[in-house]
Design a protein around this motif. Structure first.
Motif, PDB file in Angstrom:
ATOM      1  N   ASP A   1       0.845  -1.192   0.000  1.00 28.01           N
ATOM      2  CA  ASP A   1       0.000   0.000   0.000  1.00 28.01           C
ATOM      3  C   ASP A   1       0.881   1.243   0.000  1.00 28.01           C
TER       4      ASP A   1
ATOM      5  N   ARG B   1      -9.582   9.147   1.479  1.00 29.78           N
ATOM      6  CA  ARG B   1      -9.801   7.843   0.858  1.00 29.78           C
ATOM      7  C   ARG B   1     -11.284   7.461   0.983  1.00 29.78           C
TER       8      ARG B   1
ATOM      9  N   SER C   1     -12.855   5.276  -0.507  1.00 24.08           N
ATOM     10  CA  SER C   1     -13.018   3.824  -0.567  1.00 24.08           C
ATOM     11  C   SER C   1     -12.989   3.197   0.823  1.00 24.08           C
ATOM     12  N   PHE C   2     -12.330   3.855   1.779  1.00 22.56           N
ATOM     13  CA  PHE C   2     -12.264   3.303   3.129  1.00 22.56           C
ATOM     14  C   PHE C   2     -13.640   3.339   3.778  1.00 22.56           C
TER      15      PHE C   2
ATOM     16  N   ASP D   1      -9.523   8.972   6.358  1.00 24.05           N
ATOM     17  CA  ASP D   1     -10.379   7.803   6.151  1.00 24.05           C
ATOM     18  C   ASP D   1     -11.822   8.163   5.815  1.00 24.05           C
TER      19      ASP D   1
ATOM     20  N   GLY E   1     -11.734   0.872  11.598  1.00 25.56           N
ATOM     21  CA  GLY E   1     -10.388   0.437  11.246  1.00 25.56           C
ATOM     22  C   GLY E   1      -9.510   0.351  12.480  1.00 25.56           C
TER      23      GLY E   1
ATOM     24  N   SER F   1      -2.564   6.819   7.815  1.00 21.01           N
ATOM     25  CA  SER F   1      -3.620   7.723   8.280  1.00 21.01           C
ATOM     26  C   SER F   1      -3.165   8.616   9.420  1.00 21.01           C
TER      27      SER F   1
ATOM     28  N   ASN G   1      -5.363   2.654  -4.953  1.00 20.45           N
ATOM     29  CA  ASN G   1      -5.426   2.816  -3.507  1.00 20.45           C
ATOM     30  C   ASN G   1      -5.956   1.522  -2.905  1.00 20.45           C
TER      31      ASN G   1
ATOM     32  N   THR H   1      -7.408  -0.786  -0.090  1.00 17.61           N
ATOM     33  CA  THR H   1      -8.058  -0.861   1.219  1.00 17.61           C
ATOM     34  C   THR H   1      -8.070  -2.289   1.741  1.00 17.61           C
TER      35      THR H   1
END
Length: 483
Positions: free
Chosen positions: A128, A143, A145-146, A238, A302, A382, A472, A474
């Motif tokens: 990553d 992000r 997508s997170f 995030d 997360g 992050s 990216n 995840t």
């Protein structure tokens, strides 16, 4: 030295310590893992070395913390260059086999195991790489997508669950066909990709956890979540700054619980095969996870924080020579597994690496635990700067580079809802804990060193613009398994 035996080492991804029946969760169904904990030893204060997959797994392998190895994140990962417990066993002529997720650099290079079966490693040996941008002026971009990954929580099936079943099948095959051939103690690492998100699970698992019954996390909503610059930065990256509603949280918690039960079932099948093969009298079982999961607590999802939900991991072990029902309250760490595994198989650490801060868990298993501080660190995508945890007894300091400290008394506030750092009555304690931290690591120097390594890697990949045009990640896709 304990009696020498075989070892089946079960490892999962993303399983918080609190989310297990034998650790007191009121709802979750984990009968097989509970059986290990109830008929063996349960460590109530076990920590990962870093709350992200790759640095945590590197620390488990080497017995060293990220600041000692330079395996900082999910892009600079374990590559076999530093001695591992499995490499030591292999070199001494023992059989050390891995089935499932390793998240090392590549299956094409020697990383210590005698054999790797359907193992998962980082993507294209680069991982990553967007995390390297934390060291640049631009930083890591948001992000979406997170957040989207968690929004999928509910009924369905994710690729990891099929992979988990493949891992189980190959582990059972090895126990049936290869274990009987071994002439000396062996270790089988059985490593699952779940319960990593997305938390989409088959209906039968999801229905075990009615939305109205799942326990809600603490400080989950915008009105109550902690307002701290380091946490706010993580939420921005995030895409969690925008509040989420109660339904979002309940679906996530229900899906997470269902996925944990799925992993428990897979582990139960492997235990069943070991029992059927007459192996349990000569084989110990160990279970842990690489890190935890916030699952809505403190307005987070997360990991990558130093709250208990991200750092605290389950650690249970049973088998010959392990007393049933023992609970160890002393603080332990994943870095302790290096010596623990070697002793289990009767392979003493002749080299005695003085850098290792861990210690064998066998004295604690036998009732001779010694109190010591806890320590963990994060240097991941992050986070704007590094953060470190040091814990002495129930007092836990989270030291943020260039951001305010956090302090919690876990004895009265186990869910960490009352930050005591601004209370003048604790100033002397904070100073003492920081002094303990600096005996282990220089926070600022180490933060700069990690960022320098990450910046160099970013430049090697073409700089910020080139990295932003790449995928990216995840979640690492599971490997294609031949049938």
């Amino acid at each position: 030295m304990p009696e020498t035996t075989n070892l089946i080492f079960f490892l999962s991804d993303n399983h918080a310590r609190s989310m297990l029946g034998c650790y007191g969760h009121p709802l979750i169904k984990t009968p097989n893992l509970d059986w290990i904990g109830e008929t063996g030893v349960r460590f109530d204060n076990a920590y990962c070395a870093s709350s992200l997959c790759c640095p945590s797994r590197a620390s488990m392998a080497t017995g060293l913390y990220p600041h000692q190895t330079g395996y900082w994140d999910n892009g600079i990962v374990y590559d076999g260059e530093i001695s591992s417990w499995h490499g030591r066993l292999r070199d001494e002529g023992y059989t050390a086999v891995a089935v499932g997720k390793l998240h090392y650099q590549s299956g094409e290079i020697a990383q210590g195991f005698s054999d790797e079966i359907v193992t998962m490693h980082i993507v294209e040996e680069t991982g990553d790489i967007i995390g390297f941008l934390r060291a640049t002026d631009e930083g890591v971009p948001e992000r979406p997508s997170f957040r989207d990954m968690y929004a999928k929580s509910g009924i369905g099936e994710a690729p990891y669950q099929n992979y988990d079943r493949d891992v189980t099948a190959h582990a059972i095959d090895w126990l049936k066909n290869e274990a009987p051939k071994q002439e000396q103690p062996w270790i089988l690492l059985v490593s699952y990709a779940s319960p990593h998100p997305p938390f989409t699970v088959p209906e039968r698992f999801y229905n075990m956890y009615p939305l109205e019954d799942v326990p809600m996390p603490v400080q989950w909503d915008a009105a109550s979540r902690p307002d701290h610059p380091a946490l706010n930065h993580i939420r921005r990256v995030d895409c969690l700054a925008e509040p989420f509603d109660e339904d979002f949280v309940r679906r996530t918690v229900a899906g997470y619980c269902g996925l944990i039960t799925h992993v428990d079932e897979q582990i139960g099948e492997v235990i069943g095969a070991a029992r059927d093969g007459g192996l349990l009298d000569t084989t110990r079982l160990l279970y842990t996870s690489d890190h935890g999961e916030a699952a809505g607590n403190h307005g987070m999802f997360g990991k990558s924080t130093l709250y208990e939900h991200s750092l605290g991991v389950p650690l249970v072990m049973r088998g010959p020579g392990i007393p049933a029902g023992r609970v160890v309250d002393e603080i332990v760490s994943h870095v302790d597994l290096f010596d623990t595994v070697l002793e289990t198989l009767g392979c003493a650490d002749e080299e005695g690496d003085h850098q290792r801060l861990g210690t064998s868990l066998w004295p604690a298993i036998q009732g001779e635990a010694t109190a010591r501080p806890g320590f963990s660190e994060v240097h991941v995508k992050s986070t704007k700067n590094a953060a470190y945890m040091v814990r002495d007894a129930n007092m836990k300091l989270i030291y943020h580079v260039d951001a305010p400290n956090q302090l919690f008394d876990l004895g009265v506030d186990p869910m960490e809802t009352q930050d005591l750092a601004d209370d003048p009555a604790y100033a002397e304690l904070i100073a003492r804990l920081e002094m303990e931290l600096r005996k282990i690591v220089d926070p600022e120097v180490t933060n700069a060193r990690a960022k320098a390594d990450q910046l160099a890697m970013a430049e090697n990949h073409g700089g910020s613009e080139a990295i932003l045009n790449m995928q990216n990640i995840t979640m690492t896709p599971p490997p294609t398994v031949e049938t």
